[in-house]
Every structure is written in structure tokens, then in C-alpha cells.
Scaffold this motif. Structure first.
Motif, PDB file in Angstrom:
ATOM      1  N   MET A 178      -5.368  33.565   2.752  1.00 58.92           N
ATOM      2  CA  MET A 178      -5.313  32.304   2.015  1.00 58.92           C
ATOM      3  C   MET A 178      -6.503  32.028   1.093  1.00 58.92           C
ATOM      4  SD  MET A 178      -2.422  31.026   2.289  1.00 58.92           S
ATOM      5  CE  MET A 178      -2.744  29.431   1.530  1.00 58.92           C
ATOM      6  N   PRO A 179      -7.723  32.427   1.405  1.00 57.18           N
ATOM      7  CA  PRO A 179      -8.815  32.160   0.462  1.00 57.18           C
ATOM      8  C   PRO A 179      -8.578  32.753  -0.925  1.00 57.18           C
ATOM      9  CG  PRO A 179      -9.723  32.688   2.606  1.00 57.18           C
ATOM     10  CD  PRO A 179      -8.248  32.939   2.701  1.00 57.18           C
ATOM     11  N   THR A 180      -8.079  33.992  -0.999  1.00 57.71           N
ATOM     12  CA  THR A 180      -7.826  34.579  -2.320  1.00 57.71           C
ATOM     13  C   THR A 180      -6.614  33.919  -2.986  1.00 57.71           C
ATOM     14  OG1 THR A 180      -6.518  36.368  -1.314  1.00 57.71           O
ATOM     15  CG2 THR A 180      -8.841  36.818  -1.761  1.00 57.71           C
ATOM     16  N   VAL A 181      -5.622  33.518  -2.172  1.00 59.07           N
ATOM     17  CA  VAL A 181      -4.449  32.836  -2.724  1.00 59.07           C
ATOM     18  C   VAL A 181      -4.860  31.524  -3.394  1.00 59.07           C
ATOM     19  CG1 VAL A 181      -2.287  31.655  -2.155  1.00 59.07           C
ATOM     20  CG2 VAL A 181      -2.818  33.865  -1.106  1.00 59.07           C
ATOM     21  N   LEU A 182      -5.634  30.710  -2.678  1.00 55.24           N
ATOM     22  CA  LEU A 182      -6.067  29.428  -3.229  1.00 55.24           C
ATOM     23  C   LEU A 182      -7.029  29.624  -4.395  1.00 55.24           C
ATOM     24  CD1 LEU A 182      -6.517  27.393   0.082  1.00 55.24           C
ATOM     25  CD2 LEU A 182      -4.619  27.299  -1.548  1.00 55.24           C
ATOM     26  N   GLY A 183      -7.821  30.690  -4.353  1.00 55.19           N
ATOM     27  CA  GLY A 183      -8.714  30.999  -5.465  1.00 55.19           C
ATOM     28  C   GLY A 183      -7.940  31.276  -6.744  1.00 55.19           C
ATOM     29  N   VAL A 184      -6.819  31.991  -6.615  1.00 51.68           N
ATOM     30  CA  VAL A 184      -5.976  32.287  -7.776  1.00 51.68           C
ATOM     31  C   VAL A 184      -5.279  31.023  -8.277  1.00 51.68           C
ATOM     32  CG1 VAL A 184      -3.902  33.510  -8.543  1.00 51.68           C
ATOM     33  CG2 VAL A 184      -5.609  34.701  -7.152  1.00 51.68           C
ATOM     34  N   LEU A 185      -4.720  30.237  -7.351  1.00 52.73           N
ATOM     35  CA  LEU A 185      -3.936  29.065  -7.747  1.00 52.73           C
ATOM     36  C   LEU A 185      -4.807  27.930  -8.276  1.00 52.73           C
ATOM     37  CD1 LEU A 185      -1.299  28.917  -4.853  1.00 52.73           C
ATOM     38  CD2 LEU A 185      -1.066  29.960  -7.104  1.00 52.73           C
ATOM     39  N   TRP A 186      -5.994  27.753  -7.710  1.00 51.04           N
ATOM     40  CA  TRP A 186      -6.870  26.642  -8.124  1.00 51.04           C
ATOM     41  C   TRP A 186      -7.767  26.998  -9.294  1.00 51.04           C
ATOM     42  CZ3 TRP A 186      -8.876  24.826  -2.653  1.00 51.04           C
ATOM     43  CH2 TRP A 186      -7.889  24.043  -2.047  1.00 51.04           C
ATOM     44  N   LEU A 187      -8.414  28.164  -9.194  1.00 52.72           N
ATOM     45  CA  LEU A 187      -9.481  28.510 -10.127  1.00 52.72           C
ATOM     46  C   LEU A 187      -9.112  29.646 -11.071  1.00 52.72           C
ATOM     47  CD1 LEU A 187     -12.367  28.475  -7.469  1.00 52.72           C
ATOM     48  CD2 LEU A 187     -11.659  26.584  -8.966  1.00 52.72           C
ATOM     49  N   ASN A 188      -7.892  30.196 -10.898  1.00 48.72           N
ATOM     50  CA  ASN A 188      -7.488  31.372 -11.660  1.00 48.72           C
ATOM     51  C   ASN A 188      -8.478  32.524 -11.469  1.00 48.72           C
ATOM     52  OD1 ASN A 188      -5.621  32.693 -13.330  1.00 48.72           O
ATOM     53  ND2 ASN A 188      -6.883  32.350 -15.150  1.00 48.72           N
ATOM     54  N   HIS A 189      -9.048  32.596 -10.260  1.00 50.18           N
ATOM     55  CA  HIS A 189     -10.007  33.652  -9.917  1.00 50.18           C
ATOM     56  C   HIS A 189      -9.212  34.876  -9.463  1.00 50.18           C
ATOM     57  CE1 HIS A 189     -13.853  35.359  -8.763  1.00 50.18           C
ATOM     58  NE2 HIS A 189     -13.325  35.698  -7.594  1.00 50.18           N
ATOM     59  N   ARG A 190      -8.875  35.740 -10.401  1.00 50.93           N
ATOM     60  CA  ARG A 190      -7.948  36.841 -10.137  1.00 50.93           C
ATOM     61  C   ARG A 190      -8.649  38.163  -9.841  1.00 50.93           C
ATOM     62  NH1 ARG A 190      -3.933  37.472 -14.872  1.00 50.93           N
ATOM     63  NH2 ARG A 190      -3.010  38.910 -13.344  1.00 50.93           N
ATOM     64  N   LYS A 191      -9.861  38.306 -10.283  1.00 46.04           N
ATOM     65  CA  LYS A 191     -10.529  39.606 -10.141  1.00 46.04           C
ATOM     66  C   LYS A 191     -10.981  39.835  -8.698  1.00 46.04           C
ATOM     67  CE  LYS A 191     -12.994  41.015 -13.567  1.00 46.04           C
ATOM     68  NZ  LYS A 191     -14.079  41.255 -14.559  1.00 46.04           N
ATOM     69  N   ILE A 192     -10.704  41.044  -8.186  1.00 41.50           N
ATOM     70  CA  ILE A 192     -11.132  41.409  -6.840  1.00 41.50           C
ATOM     71  C   ILE A 192     -11.569  42.870  -6.855  1.00 41.50           C
ATOM     72  CG2 ILE A 192      -8.766  41.998  -6.124  1.00 41.50           C
ATOM     73  CD1 ILE A 192      -9.515  41.023  -3.296  1.00 41.50           C
ATOM     74  N   GLY A 193     -12.744  43.137  -6.311  1.00 39.25           N
ATOM     75  CA  GLY A 193     -13.276  44.501  -6.283  1.00 39.25           C
ATOM     76  C   GLY A 193     -12.469  45.407  -5.374  1.00 39.25           C
ATOM     77  N   HIS A 194     -12.561  46.706  -5.637  1.00 37.12           N
ATOM     78  CA  HIS A 194     -11.809  47.667  -4.839  1.00 37.12           C
ATOM     79  C   HIS A 194     -12.154  47.564  -3.358  1.00 37.12           C
ATOM     80  CE1 HIS A 194     -10.706  50.695  -8.276  1.00 37.12           C
ATOM     81  NE2 HIS A 194     -10.165  49.506  -8.424  1.00 37.12           N
ATOM     82  N   GLY A 195     -13.446  47.536  -3.053  1.00 38.58           N
ATOM     83  CA  GLY A 195     -13.865  47.512  -1.651  1.00 38.58           C
ATOM     84  C   GLY A 195     -13.321  46.291  -0.920  1.00 38.58           C
ATOM     85  N   VAL A 196     -13.453  45.126  -1.541  1.00 39.63           N
ATOM     86  CA  VAL A 196     -12.955  43.881  -0.935  1.00 39.63           C
ATOM     87  C   VAL A 196     -11.438  43.931  -0.784  1.00 39.63           C
ATOM     88  CG1 VAL A 196     -12.770  41.380  -1.215  1.00 39.63           C
ATOM     89  CG2 VAL A 196     -14.879  42.550  -1.875  1.00 39.63           C
ATOM     90  N   CYS A 197     -10.771  44.465  -1.786  1.00 41.46           N
ATOM     91  CA  CYS A 197      -9.312  44.569  -1.766  1.00 41.46           C
ATOM     92  C   CYS A 197      -8.842  45.465  -0.623  1.00 41.46           C
ATOM     93  CB  CYS A 197      -8.810  45.114  -3.100  1.00 41.46           C
ATOM     94  SG  CYS A 197      -7.018  45.228  -3.241  1.00 41.46           S
TER      95      CYS A 197
END
Length: 312
Positions: free
Chosen positions: A76-95
Motif C-alpha cells: 500500500m505505501p507505493t500504491v498511495l504514493g502513485v495515487l497521491w503524489l504520482n511518485h512512480r519511479k522505483i529502483g530495481h533493488g527496492v522493486c
């Protein structure tokens, strides 16, 4: 073999074509997210704090609640980051780290449901030996075995993700990382990564379901042999919550699998919605089911919320 350095990051995706509605879509997701945190967190607190709940059945329930919290906190943190802040970039390691935990915890949930079926089998079919068989040490070993099995099974495919070159586009189809999404972007032979997860799902999740089903056949056979109708109802009632959780988990698994395999012409938003249902519906429903169907949990919740009033 060297680690891939072709691209530095992936781009997550919310709901394609519905960018302007992302903030509105995030509202029900946030409500469900908070409900999952409160529901499963309350279960964990009650089981830890209430000595009446210090039994194998509730220890396994605590494992289920912890697994549900883990899945939700991972996605959910990445989901809300995309929906709220349009924070779409995620590094390979984190992914890759996120994908590892998502898939591992999914297998853990199946294993915990199997362990809970074993608990009900011993409680109903061998009640006099229940406390001697399911000691605290054995419950802990079962929990560690479930976690170890899932961790080791998922590790090979996640490690290989580091080795692949990613020379295609870097856009993922969800707002969180899934193994099957990442390998679509790899410019390499991914045959192992395509076949191995299918084998794992078939061998582990299906095997777990078959063993659970067989356990309940034996439980039903034992219950049918009980003379007293009241005792029959009491024995079956202890299984209702667990059966409901099994249905919630496996119906969503089958639904998601069916959509991915046979829904090629279904709109992409349906695939995305089914993935959210798969990851959020069981963690949301499990605390609700046990709160409604288990009297000990109900009494614990009443004591928890009546305590401030008593002090006042």
C-alpha cells in the motif's frame, strides 16, 4: 554472471486512463488500508495481552494477522504514493525486494491456513491429546517451517531478476512490483522464471488446499459420530471462521488466476482491480470474520473498548 545495470529504475502504474480520478480512487483504498491495520493490529494486541487467548488456535490466528499486515504494509505505501503524489519511479533493488515479500507472504498465508486446519483436526479428532501435541514449542516450529518454506521457494526467481538486462520499456502494469510484471521487461531467456512459479503455485498452494480439504473430511466424519446435537454444533462452530477465511483466500486466488489466464480481452483496469481485491480483501475480511464468529475475540474487543470507560 553480473548484476544488471541497463536501467536504474522502473515506473509504477496506477489506473491507466483514469489519472484525474486517482485522488478519488485513493479514498476507498485508504479506508480499506486503515481498516486492515486496525483490524489485524487489534487481533495481535488482544492475543498478546489476553491470557485466555494464549492457545495454539489463537497463535495461528496471530500468524495470519501478522501475514496480512505484512502484505498490506508491503504493497500500500507505493500504491498511495502513485495515487497521491504520482511518485512512480522505483529502483530495481527496492522493486525486487517488494516482489520478494509480496510473493513470499502469499505462500505464507496458504501455509498458515494449512496449519490452522491441522489445529482444528487435532482439537476435534484427538481432543485429549491436543495440549500434548500442539505445545508452544511445536506451534513455533510450525510457524518457522511455514515461513522458511515460503522464503526459500521464492528466492531463486527473485535472485535471477538481478541478473536480467532490461532493455525494453521500464513501465510496470501495477502500482507495486510483481515478479510476473518484471520478467515481461527482461531482454533475456526467462523460461525458468515463467515455469518455476507455476510449479510452486501448483505444488504448494494446491497441495495445501487438498490437505486442508482432506482434514475437513476427517473432521466431518468425527463430528458425525458425535451423539449429542449440541456437541456437534459446538464442534462445527469452532471451524466456521477458519472455513470462511479459506474460502476468502482461495476464491480470490482462483479469481485472479482466471482473469490472468483467460481474460486477455478484458479491459486492463479489470486486471488491476482484481489484483487489489486479491491483496486487500483477505486481510480486510479475516479480522471481521473472527470478530463476528469467535466469542473469545468478541469478549476481548468488548473488554478493550470498555476499559477506558471503566477508568473514566
Amino acid at each position: 554472471m553480473l548484476f544488471n545495470t541497463t536501467t536504474s529504475s522502473f515506473l509504477l502504474t496506477g489506473f491507466p486512463g483514469m489519472d484525474k480520478a486517482h485522488h478519488w480512487i485513493s479514498i476507498p483504498l485508504l479506508v480499506v488500508y486503515i481498516s486492515i491495520l486496525l483490524g489485524n493490529g487489534t487481533l495481535l494486541f488482544l492475543i498478546r495481552d489476553d491470557h485466555n487467548l494464549h492457545e495454539p488456535m489463537y497463535y495461528f490466528l496471530a500468524m495470519l494477522a501478522a501475514t496480512d499486515l505484512g502484505v498490506t504494509l508491503t504493497t500500500m505505501p507505493t500504491v498511495l504514493g502513485v495515487l497521491w503524489l504520482n511518485h512512480r519511479k522505483i529502483g530495481h533493488g527496492v522493486c525486487f525486494f517488494q516482489a520478494y515479500f509480496i510473493h513470499t507472504l502469499s505462500i505464507v498465508e496458504s501455509g498458515v491456513l494449512l496449519a490452522m486446519a491441522y489445529d482444528r483436526f487435532i482439537a476435534i479428532c484427538h481432543p485429549l491429546r491436543y495440549t500434548s501435541i500442539l505445545t508452544n514449542t511445536r506451534v513455533m516450529k510450525i510457524g518457522m517451517g511455514v515461513l522458511t518454506r515460503a522464503s526459500l521457494l521464492i528466492m531463486p526467481i527473485i535472485i535471477r531478476l538481478h541478473w536480467f538486462p532490461y532493455c525494453r520499456h521500464n513501465v510496470l502494469s501495477h502500482a507495486f512490483c510483481l515478479h510476473q510484471d518484471v520478467i515481461k521487461l527482461a531482454c533475456a531467456n526467462v523460461t525458468f522464471n515463467r515455469l518455476y512459479p507455476v510449479m510452486v503455485v501448483f505444488a504448494m498452494v494446491l497441495l495445501d488446499f487438498l490437505i486442508i480439504s482432506f482434514s475437513y473430511i476427517l473432521i466431518l466424519k468425527t463430528v458425525m459420530g458425535i451423539v449429542s446435537g449440541e456437541e456437534k454444533a459446538k464442534a462445527l462452530n469452532t471451524c466456521v471462521s477458519h472455513i470462511c477465511c479459506i474460502l476468502v483466500f482461495y476464491v480470490t486466488v482462483v479469481g485472479l488466476t482466471f482473469i490472468h489466464r483467460f481474460g486477455k480481452h478484458v479491459p486492463h483496469v479489470v486486471h488491476i482491480t482484481m489484483s487489489y481485491i486479491y491483496f486487500l480483501f483477505p486481510p480486510f475480511m479475516n479480522p471481521v470474520i473472527y470478530s463476528i464468529k469467535t466469542q473469545q475475540i468478541q469478549r476481548g474487543i468488548i473488554r478493550l473498548f470498555s476499559l477506558p470507560c471503566t477508568r473514566a
